[in-house]
Scaffold this motif. Structure first.
Motif, mmCIF file in Angstrom:
data_model
loop_
_atom_site.group_PDB
_atom_site.id
_atom_site.type_symbol
_atom_site.label_atom_id
_atom_site.label_comp_id
_atom_site.label_asym_id
_atom_site.label_seq_id
_atom_site.Cartn_x
_atom_site.Cartn_y
_atom_site.Cartn_z
ATOM 1 N N CYS A 3 3.885 -29.719 -0.183
ATOM 2 C CA CYS A 3 2.707 -29.589 -0.736
ATOM 3 C C CYS A 3 3.801 -30.535 -1.697
ATOM 4 C CB CYS A 3 2.305 -28.607 -0.519
ATOM 5 S SG CYS A 3 0.630 -29.229 -2.272
ATOM 6 N N PRO A 4 4.173 -31.399 -1.757
ATOM 7 C CA PRO A 4 4.757 -32.773 -3.260
ATOM 8 C C PRO A 4 3.843 -31.746 -4.439
ATOM 9 C CG PRO A 4 5.015 -34.201 -1.405
ATOM 10 C CD PRO A 4 3.845 -32.610 -1.570
ATOM 11 N N THR A 5 2.558 -32.126 -4.709
ATOM 12 C CA THR A 5 1.607 -32.322 -5.661
ATOM 13 C C THR A 5 1.938 -31.345 -6.278
ATOM 14 O OG1 THR A 5 -0.405 -31.635 -4.539
ATOM 15 C CG2 THR A 5 0.351 -34.237 -4.933
ATOM 16 N N VAL A 6 1.604 -30.010 -5.763
ATOM 17 C CA VAL A 6 1.686 -28.965 -6.511
ATOM 18 C C VAL A 6 2.791 -28.154 -6.324
ATOM 19 C CG1 VAL A 6 1.466 -26.397 -5.438
ATOM 20 C CG2 VAL A 6 -0.124 -27.754 -4.568
ATOM 21 N N GLU A 7 4.341 -28.836 -6.071
ATOM 22 C CA GLU A 7 5.383 -28.694 -6.416
ATOM 23 C C GLU A 7 5.803 -28.990 -7.741
ATOM 24 O OE1 GLU A 7 7.856 -30.107 -3.475
ATOM 25 O OE2 GLU A 7 6.670 -29.458 -1.771
ATOM 26 N N GLN A 8 5.448 -30.459 -7.705
ATOM 27 C CA GLN A 8 5.470 -30.858 -9.299
ATOM 28 C C GLN A 8 4.470 -30.594 -10.569
ATOM 29 O OE1 GLN A 8 8.028 -32.739 -10.195
ATOM 30 N NE2 GLN A 8 8.755 -32.251 -7.789
ATOM 31 N N TYR A 9 3.174 -30.024 -9.799
ATOM 32 C CA TYR A 9 2.115 -29.018 -10.547
ATOM 33 C C TYR A 9 3.317 -27.334 -11.151
ATOM 34 C CZ TYR A 9 -1.774 -26.885 -12.633
ATOM 35 O OH TYR A 9 -2.536 -26.794 -13.545
ATOM 36 N N ALA A 10 3.805 -27.445 -10.873
ATOM 37 C CA ALA A 10 4.126 -25.793 -10.827
ATOM 38 C C ALA A 10 5.533 -26.292 -11.897
ATOM 39 C CB ALA A 10 4.701 -25.011 -9.862
ATOM 40 N N ALA A 11 5.947 -27.279 -11.895
ATOM 41 C CA ALA A 11 7.175 -28.004 -12.599
ATOM 42 C C ALA A 11 6.713 -27.505 -13.412
ATOM 43 C CB ALA A 11 8.603 -29.040 -11.539
ATOM 44 N N GLY A 12 6.079 -28.631 -13.589
ATOM 45 C CA GLY A 12 5.621 -29.127 -14.996
ATOM 46 C C GLY A 12 4.396 -27.731 -15.808
ATOM 47 N N VAL A 13 4.203 -26.361 -14.721
ATOM 48 C CA VAL A 13 3.924 -25.345 -15.668
ATOM 49 C C VAL A 13 4.871 -24.632 -16.457
ATOM 50 C CG1 VAL A 13 2.916 -23.050 -14.896
ATOM 51 C CG2 VAL A 13 1.929 -24.759 -14.243
ATOM 52 N N ILE A 14 6.435 -24.606 -15.485
ATOM 53 C CA ILE A 14 7.032 -24.147 -16.576
ATOM 54 C C ILE A 14 6.621 -24.603 -17.432
ATOM 55 C CG2 ILE A 14 9.811 -23.817 -15.730
ATOM 56 C CD1 ILE A 14 8.037 -21.761 -14.829
ATOM 57 N N LEU A 15 6.994 -26.448 -17.757
ATOM 58 C CA LEU A 15 7.379 -26.689 -19.195
ATOM 59 C C LEU A 15 6.761 -26.421 -19.547
ATOM 60 C CD1 LEU A 15 8.500 -30.399 -17.369
ATOM 61 C CD2 LEU A 15 9.960 -28.047 -18.937
ATOM 62 N N GLY A 16 5.470 -26.661 -19.406
ATOM 63 C CA GLY A 16 4.391 -25.978 -19.977
ATOM 64 C C GLY A 16 4.551 -23.923 -21.471
ATOM 65 N N THR A 17 5.166 -23.070 -20.538
ATOM 66 C CA THR A 17 5.686 -22.030 -20.758
ATOM 67 C C THR A 17 7.087 -21.806 -21.772
ATOM 68 O OG1 THR A 17 6.517 -21.365 -18.344
ATOM 69 C CG2 THR A 17 3.991 -21.085 -19.113
ATOM 70 N N ARG A 18 8.017 -23.078 -21.755
ATOM 71 C CA ARG A 18 9.331 -22.870 -22.518
ATOM 72 C C ARG A 18 8.953 -22.293 -23.002
ATOM 73 N NH1 ARG A 18 7.347 -28.501 -23.042
ATOM 74 N NH2 ARG A 18 7.067 -28.724 -24.366
ATOM 75 N N ASP A 19 8.138 -21.793 -24.228
ATOM 76 C CA ASP A 19 8.302 -21.082 -25.160
ATOM 77 C C ASP A 19 7.837 -19.235 -25.066
ATOM 78 O OD1 ASP A 19 8.228 -23.364 -27.132
ATOM 79 O OD2 ASP A 19 6.238 -23.491 -27.354
ATOM 80 N N ALA A 20 7.452 -18.851 -24.003
ATOM 81 C CA ALA A 20 7.942 -18.009 -24.275
ATOM 82 C C ALA A 20 9.007 -17.419 -22.668
ATOM 83 C CB ALA A 20 6.388 -17.581 -22.715
ATOM 84 N N LEU A 21 9.706 -18.302 -22.306
ATOM 85 C CA LEU A 21 11.392 -18.135 -21.503
ATOM 86 C C LEU A 21 11.957 -17.476 -22.241
ATOM 87 C CD1 LEU A 21 10.999 -20.856 -19.315
ATOM 88 C CD2 LEU A 21 10.330 -19.190 -19.213
ATOM 89 N N ASP A 22 12.929 -16.650 -21.693
ATOM 90 C CA ASP A 22 14.300 -15.341 -21.930
ATOM 91 C C ASP A 22 15.364 -16.066 -21.856
ATOM 92 O OD1 ASP A 22 15.641 -14.269 -23.421
ATOM 93 O OD2 ASP A 22 14.602 -12.198 -23.264
ATOM 94 N N VAL A 23 16.381 -16.150 -22.088
ATOM 95 C CA VAL A 23 18.025 -16.773 -20.948
ATOM 96 C C VAL A 23 18.812 -15.803 -21.533
ATOM 97 C CG1 VAL A 23 16.939 -19.336 -20.686
ATOM 98 C CG2 VAL A 23 18.468 -18.565 -23.006
ATOM 99 N N GLY A 24 18.796 -15.146 -22.766
ATOM 100 C CA GLY A 24 19.427 -14.083 -22.413
ATOM 101 C C GLY A 24 20.602 -14.547 -23.666
ATOM 102 N N GLU A 25 21.814 -13.910 -23.447
ATOM 103 C CA GLU A 25 23.261 -14.686 -24.200
ATOM 104 C C GLU A 25 23.566 -15.530 -23.647
ATOM 105 O OE1 GLU A 25 23.773 -13.437 -27.746
ATOM 106 O OE2 GLU A 25 21.591 -12.388 -27.235
ATOM 107 N N ALA A 26 23.774 -16.967 -23.125
ATOM 108 C CA ALA A 26 23.962 -17.328 -22.080
ATOM 109 C C ALA A 26 24.957 -18.202 -22.947
ATOM 110 C CB ALA A 26 23.017 -17.925 -21.300
ATOM 111 N N ASP A 27 26.298 -18.786 -22.557
ATOM 112 C CA ASP A 27 26.835 -19.817 -22.917
ATOM 113 C C ASP A 27 26.802 -21.268 -23.286
ATOM 114 O OD1 ASP A 27 27.830 -17.330 -24.922
ATOM 115 O OD2 ASP A 27 29.817 -17.129 -23.921
ATOM 116 N N THR A 28 26.306 -21.538 -22.038
ATOM 117 C CA THR A 28 26.637 -22.822 -21.167
ATOM 118 C C THR A 28 24.990 -22.886 -20.504
ATOM 119 O OG1 THR A 28 27.727 -21.758 -18.742
ATOM 120 C CG2 THR A 28 28.847 -22.735 -20.695
ATOM 121 N N ASP A 29 24.953 -24.173 -19.952
ATOM 122 C CA ASP A 29 23.277 -24.352 -19.746
ATOM 123 C C ASP A 29 23.546 -22.939 -18.377
ATOM 124 O OD1 ASP A 29 23.579 -27.500 -19.912
ATOM 125 O OD2 ASP A 29 23.432 -26.315 -21.614
ATOM 126 N N THR A 30 22.614 -22.987 -17.941
ATOM 127 C CA THR A 30 22.421 -22.129 -16.517
ATOM 128 C C THR A 30 21.202 -22.299 -15.612
ATOM 129 O OG1 THR A 30 23.551 -20.074 -17.721
ATOM 130 C CG2 THR A 30 22.386 -19.517 -16.134
#
Length: 144
Positions: free
Chosen positions: A105-132
């Motif tokens: 279901c490519p349209t919903v897959e891409q929609y979900a990716a967009g939702v993640i981009l829209g919630t980026r301020d709520a994401l917590d990556v902890g103490e990573a030193d590099t892209d992870t």
């Protein structure tokens, strides 16, 4: 029909897990794909529980009702569809890439990716030193 939407991000209350060997990347490899086995990726945590309003998943509802998403599940309470995603995060919490797992279901897959981009301020990556790379899932649910 009343639509109720629910967006669930997998999260843990514990401290962020150690990054397994081979899951971190450098900025030069930011366009690389996530590893084949997503189960080895640490869970992407959120600072607060994210939720969407009813009209936010109206698009997903429409795609399922139009028969374009065979992976939707009908339950006693209504319908659900879940999309697993791998998210490449910078050490400062920026989103470099979101890769949805194919659910036919490519349209919903891409929609979900967009939702993640829209919630980026709520994401917590902890103490990573590099892209992870991290993993998460979004579940859209509605009655009917």
């Amino acid at each position: 029909m009343m639509i109720a939407a629910l967006l669930l991000l997998l999260q843990t209350a514990a401290t962020p897990p150690a990054v397994p060997p081979g899951t971190a990347s450098t900025p030069a490899a930011a366009n690389a794909l996530p590893p084949q086995d997503w189960s080895t990726l640490p869970l992407l945590r959120t600072r607060r529980r994210a939720s969407t309003l009813a009209n936010t998943s109206a698009y997903v509802h429409g795609e399922v009702m139009a028969g374009r998403c065979a992976k939707a599940v009908r339950t006693a309470q209504g319908w659900t569809i879940t999309v697993d995603l791998a998210v490449l995060m910078t050490p400062r919490g920026g989103v470099r890439r979101v890769t949805p797992r194919a659910i036919d279901c490519p349209t919903v897959e891409q929609y979900a990716a967009g939702v993640i981009l829209g919630t980026r301020d709520a994401l917590d990556v902890g103490e990573a030193d590099t892209d992870t790379w991290y993993r998460t899932s979004l579940t859209f649910a509605w009655g009917g």
